[in-house]
Design a protein around this motif. Structure first.
Motif, mmCIF file in Angstrom:
data_model
loop_
_atom_site.group_PDB
_atom_site.id
_atom_site.type_symbol
_atom_site.label_atom_id
_atom_site.label_comp_id
_atom_site.label_asym_id
_atom_site.label_seq_id
_atom_site.Cartn_x
_atom_site.Cartn_y
_atom_site.Cartn_z
ATOM 1 N N LEU A 1 0.843 -1.206 0.000
ATOM 2 C CA LEU A 1 0.000 0.000 0.000
ATOM 3 C C LEU A 1 0.878 1.255 0.000
ATOM 4 C CD1 LEU A 1 -2.736 1.518 0.404
ATOM 5 C CD2 LEU A 1 -2.470 1.141 2.863
ATOM 6 N N GLY A 2 1.854 1.282 0.902
ATOM 7 C CA GLY A 2 2.731 2.451 1.010
ATOM 8 C C GLY A 2 3.492 2.703 -0.285
ATOM 9 N N ARG A 3 3.994 1.640 -0.890
ATOM 10 C CA ARG A 3 4.820 1.778 -2.104
ATOM 11 C C ARG A 3 3.948 2.090 -3.321
ATOM 12 N NH1 ARG A 3 9.235 -2.185 -0.250
ATOM 13 N NH2 ARG A 3 10.309 -0.691 1.109
ATOM 14 N N ARG A 4 2.822 1.375 -3.451
ATOM 15 C CA ARG A 4 1.965 1.561 -4.631
ATOM 16 C C ARG A 4 1.493 3.004 -4.733
ATOM 17 N NH1 ARG A 4 -1.561 -2.323 -3.548
ATOM 18 N NH2 ARG A 4 -2.951 -0.901 -2.472
ATOM 19 N N GLU A 5 1.135 3.589 -3.569
ATOM 20 C CA GLU A 5 0.558 4.930 -3.599
ATOM 21 C C GLU A 5 1.572 6.007 -3.221
ATOM 22 O OE1 GLU A 5 -3.351 5.213 -2.015
ATOM 23 O OE2 GLU A 5 -3.868 3.167 -2.598
ATOM 24 N N GLY A 6 2.823 5.619 -3.033
ATOM 25 C CA GLY A 6 3.867 6.598 -2.719
ATOM 26 C C GLY A 6 3.574 7.395 -1.452
ATOM 27 N N LEU A 7 3.086 6.727 -0.411
ATOM 28 C CA LEU A 7 2.664 7.431 0.805
ATOM 29 C C LEU A 7 3.848 7.683 1.738
ATOM 30 C CD1 LEU A 7 -0.486 5.260 1.655
ATOM 31 C CD2 LEU A 7 -0.451 7.414 0.398
ATOM 32 N N THR A 8 3.802 8.814 2.444
ATOM 33 C CA THR A 8 4.739 9.005 3.549
ATOM 34 C C THR A 8 4.252 8.130 4.709
ATOM 35 O OG1 THR A 8 3.464 10.787 4.533
ATOM 36 C CG2 THR A 8 5.153 11.430 2.919
ATOM 37 N N VAL A 9 5.117 7.955 5.705
ATOM 38 C CA VAL A 9 4.726 7.152 6.867
ATOM 39 C C VAL A 9 3.500 7.778 7.534
ATOM 40 C CG1 VAL A 9 5.468 6.432 9.180
ATOM 41 C CG2 VAL A 9 7.018 6.161 7.228
ATOM 42 N N GLU B 1 1.116 9.559 6.128
ATOM 43 C CA GLU B 1 -0.071 9.269 5.303
ATOM 44 C C GLU B 1 -0.482 7.807 5.441
ATOM 45 O OE1 GLU B 1 0.693 12.544 1.736
ATOM 46 O OE2 GLU B 1 1.651 10.577 1.638
ATOM 47 N N LEU B 2 0.519 6.948 5.494
ATOM 48 C CA LEU B 2 0.238 5.512 5.641
ATOM 49 C C LEU B 2 -0.478 5.264 6.973
ATOM 50 C CD1 LEU B 2 0.611 2.683 4.425
ATOM 51 C CD2 LEU B 2 2.849 2.584 5.502
ATOM 52 N N ILE B 3 -0.012 5.912 8.011
ATOM 53 C CA ILE B 3 -0.639 5.775 9.327
ATOM 54 C C ILE B 3 -2.098 6.252 9.258
ATOM 55 C CG2 ILE B 3 -0.652 6.854 11.628
ATOM 56 C CD1 ILE B 3 2.439 6.517 11.591
ATOM 57 N N GLY B 4 -2.320 7.333 8.536
ATOM 58 C CA GLY B 4 -3.693 7.839 8.355
ATOM 59 C C GLY B 4 -4.561 6.804 7.659
ATOM 60 N N ARG B 5 -3.991 6.148 6.646
ATOM 61 C CA ARG B 5 -4.770 5.154 5.886
ATOM 62 C C ARG B 5 -5.041 3.893 6.716
ATOM 63 N NH1 ARG B 5 -4.523 5.864 0.292
ATOM 64 N NH2 ARG B 5 -5.568 3.855 0.132
ATOM 65 N N LEU B 6 -4.153 3.601 7.665
ATOM 66 C CA LEU B 6 -4.318 2.386 8.478
ATOM 67 C C LEU B 6 -5.157 2.634 9.726
ATOM 68 C CD1 LEU B 6 -0.648 1.019 8.317
ATOM 69 C CD2 LEU B 6 -2.634 0.222 7.015
ATOM 70 N N GLY B 7 -5.403 3.915 10.034
ATOM 71 C CA GLY B 7 -6.076 4.270 11.288
ATOM 72 C C GLY B 7 -7.468 3.682 11.405
ATOM 73 N N GLY B 8 -8.168 3.540 10.267
ATOM 74 C CA GLY B 8 -9.546 3.062 10.315
ATOM 75 C C GLY B 8 -9.644 1.572 10.500
ATOM 76 N N GLY B 9 -8.789 0.829 9.809
ATOM 77 C CA GLY B 9 -8.987 -0.623 9.814
ATOM 78 C C GLY B 9 -7.708 -1.423 9.809
ATOM 79 N N ARG B 10 -6.588 -0.810 10.183
ATOM 80 C CA ARG B 10 -5.326 -1.533 10.321
ATOM 81 C C ARG B 10 -4.964 -2.336 9.062
ATOM 82 N NH1 ARG B 10 -8.787 -2.311 14.002
ATOM 83 N NH2 ARG B 10 -9.195 -4.463 13.403
ATOM 84 N N GLY B 11 -5.357 -1.844 7.898
ATOM 85 C CA GLY B 11 -5.012 -2.537 6.665
ATOM 86 C C GLY B 11 -6.234 -3.035 5.908
ATOM 87 N N HIS B 12 -7.363 -3.076 6.570
ATOM 88 C CA HIS B 12 -8.594 -3.431 5.862
ATOM 89 C C HIS B 12 -9.005 -2.250 4.991
ATOM 90 C CE1 HIS B 12 -9.617 -7.229 7.896
ATOM 91 N NE2 HIS B 12 -8.873 -6.720 8.864
ATOM 92 N N LEU B 13 -9.760 -2.547 3.950
ATOM 93 C CA LEU B 13 -10.203 -1.515 3.033
ATOM 94 C C LEU B 13 -11.103 -0.505 3.762
ATOM 95 C CD1 LEU B 13 -10.325 -0.805 -0.045
ATOM 96 C CD2 LEU B 13 -12.522 -1.998 -0.061
ATOM 97 N N THR B 14 -10.777 0.770 3.646
ATOM 98 C CA THR B 14 -11.710 1.784 4.161
ATOM 99 C C THR B 14 -12.398 2.405 2.959
ATOM 100 O OG1 THR B 14 -9.810 3.255 4.308
ATOM 101 C CG2 THR B 14 -10.650 2.431 6.354
#
Ligand SMILES: Cc1cc2nc3c(=O)[nH]c(=O)nc-3n(C[C@H](O)[C@H](O)[C@H](O)COP(=O)(O)O)c2cc1C
Length: 449
Positions: A342-350, A352-365
């Motif tokens: 996820l981090g590499r595909r979307e070029g996220l900073t750590v 941003e990655l933390i923001g994306r994982l905040g809802g579901g720890r890796g599950h699709l939000t």
């Protein structure tokens, strides 16, 4: 309809919601994780939506840093026993570890829940990934991934022997002759294996559904092989439709290779639905929750999952180039790979990655209107990526109520979800057969009554 049939829906419950910052919203009760009335309310909401089941995760350790979020975890089979009394139909799935339990105790606990609930119990079989847990059970090191899964396989084999140790007709209850149970219809496991030795029969008969539904939730190579052999439902996490389709095809194929009907393994990816009257309202809720995250907590957890020192991650930089590969991780392998991809595909900073994982720890939000959420679920179902979903409301109870009252009716209208319960047991909800007793099935015909 490109693929006929109906979805299966499981409500994955977690204190005041899956989003790590949900507890900081004005509406949330920060003590709800310890309040049985909160969980009864959630169970009744899920049952109002005719959901197949509800589910509780578990680890035998404080899950996270207590500063981060509500951290009390009531033991799931105890809590589900209370919820069994507050509901009539919905299935009740508890997580329990095969690494840190003994088969007799655990099989008995699940058999008890299954009988008390009238055949509504399921067991999410986990091998428990963290070193912290190991240290609570006489160990200095985490047992290897392979060892944990080998132990899990034997644990489940023994559990099935225990659940099948009474014939369905072992209780005679003949007051005339004074015979309550037929000793000839009791089958002690007499199990002597690599990890376990269990001599005697369980002290409980089979339940209305035969035995608890077996659920599994790990997607590594070892996890998939285990699921293909044993699981009747699989919880899984995917960020993209194509990943979910590949997993779905792979697991169904592996199940068939084990001589099983692939239809008897229900695959349920997780989704964190952020529901709003408009798409922008849903995005506002997502942004508000993201603002409430304290990234320093998540950073430590992320580093642990990736197998690096927290000092190697910097919030405003992308993930480092040289991370340990999945083979080198002894903890949660598939989740590590999902997050790195996820981090590499979307070029996220750590950050941003933390923001994306905040809802579901890796599950699709997914943030959207009720129609958009229903469309998404239907699309994944029709595309052969799922048999149903693990619904992980970001905020509880409001997110579950929104799903049940706004998304479920759309799915029902489209013929994609039941409008009434048609069965009584968890197996019936998931369209799984009641398993024959393995002892009866293998007895020579002459001995069958
Ligand atoms: C929906 C879902 C729920 C899970 N719940 C638990 C849990 O309650 N306790 C636990 O130790 N692991 C839980 N896991 C983690 C898995 O059991 C497993 O350790 C993890 O996915 C890594 O598995 P793998 O190493 O086979 O990839 C869950 C995973 C998923 C997808």
């Amino acid at each position: 309809m490109t693929r006929p049939g109906q979805l299966h829906l499981n409500a994955f419950l977690m204190s005041v919601g899956h989003h790590e910052a949900a507890w900081r919203l004005p509406e949330s009760d920060p003590y709800a994780d310890l309040n049985v009335e909160h969980f009864k309310n959630l169970a009744r909401i899920a049952e109002r939506g005719k959901l197949d089941s509800l589910f509780l995760a578990d680890v035998p350790v404080i899950f996270d840093q207590v500063g981060r979020r509500p951290s009390g975890i009531l033991e799931p089979t105890v809590l589900l026993t209370a919820l069994a009394g507050a509901t009539q139909h919905i299935g009740l799935i508890a997580t329990a570890s095969t690494t840190y339990n003994e088969p007799y105790n655990l099989a008995r606990r699940f058999a008890s829940l299954d009988i008390v609930s009238g055949g509504r119990a399921g067991w999410n079989i986990v091998t428990t990934a963290g070193l912290d847990s190991a240290r609570n059970f006489n160990l200095d090191a985490l047992p290897t991934h392979r060892d944990r899964y080998e132990r899990a396989a034997e644990f489940v084999d023994v559990s099935v022997k225990l659940w099948d140790s009474w014939d369905d007709d072992a209780i005679v209850a003949d007051k005339e002759t004074g015979v309550w149970g037929d000793q000839d219809r009791i089958y002690p496991p007499a199990h002597q294996g690599r990890y376990y030795s269990v001599a005697g029969a369980l002290n409980l008969p089979r339940s209305a559904q035969g035995r608890p539904v077996l659920v599994q939730a790990g997607s590594s190579e070892n996890g998939r092989n285990f699921a293909a052999k044993y699981a009747e439902a699989v919880f899984t996490a995917h960020q993209t439709l194509s990943d979910a389709q590949a997993f779905y095809d792979d697991l169904k194929r592996r199940a068939a290779e084990h001589g099983r009907d692939p239809d008897h393994v229900k695959i349920l990816p997780g989704i964190v639905p952020l529901i709003g009257a408009t798409e922008s309202e849903a995005r506002e809720l997502e942004a508000e929750l993201e603002r409430l995250i304290r990234p320093e907590y998540a950073l430590t957890q992320l580093a642990d999952l990736l197998g690096v020192d927290p000092g190697e991650l910097s919030l405003d930089a992308p993930l480092p180039a040289n991370l340990p590969e999945e083979e080198q991780i002894e903890g949660a392998k598939s989740r590590r790979t999902l997050i790195v991809n996820l981090g590499r595909r979307e070029g996220l900073t750590v950050r941003e990655l933390i923001g994306r994982l905040g809802g579901g720890r890796g599950h699709l939000t997914f943030a959207g209107t009720p129609v958009q959420v229903a469309d998404k679920l239907e699309h994944w179902y029709e595309s052969g990526a799922a048999d149903g979903f693990n619904i992980m409301a970001p905020v509880l109870p409001s997110g579950l109520a929104a799903f049940v009252d706004q998304v479920v009716p759309i799915l029902q209208e489209r013929g994609r979800f039941r409008t009434e319960y048609t069965g009584h047991t968890l197996r019936e909800h998931y369209a799984l057969p009641r398993p024959a007793n393995t002892n009866t099935a293998t007895r020579p015909p002459a001995l069958l009554r």
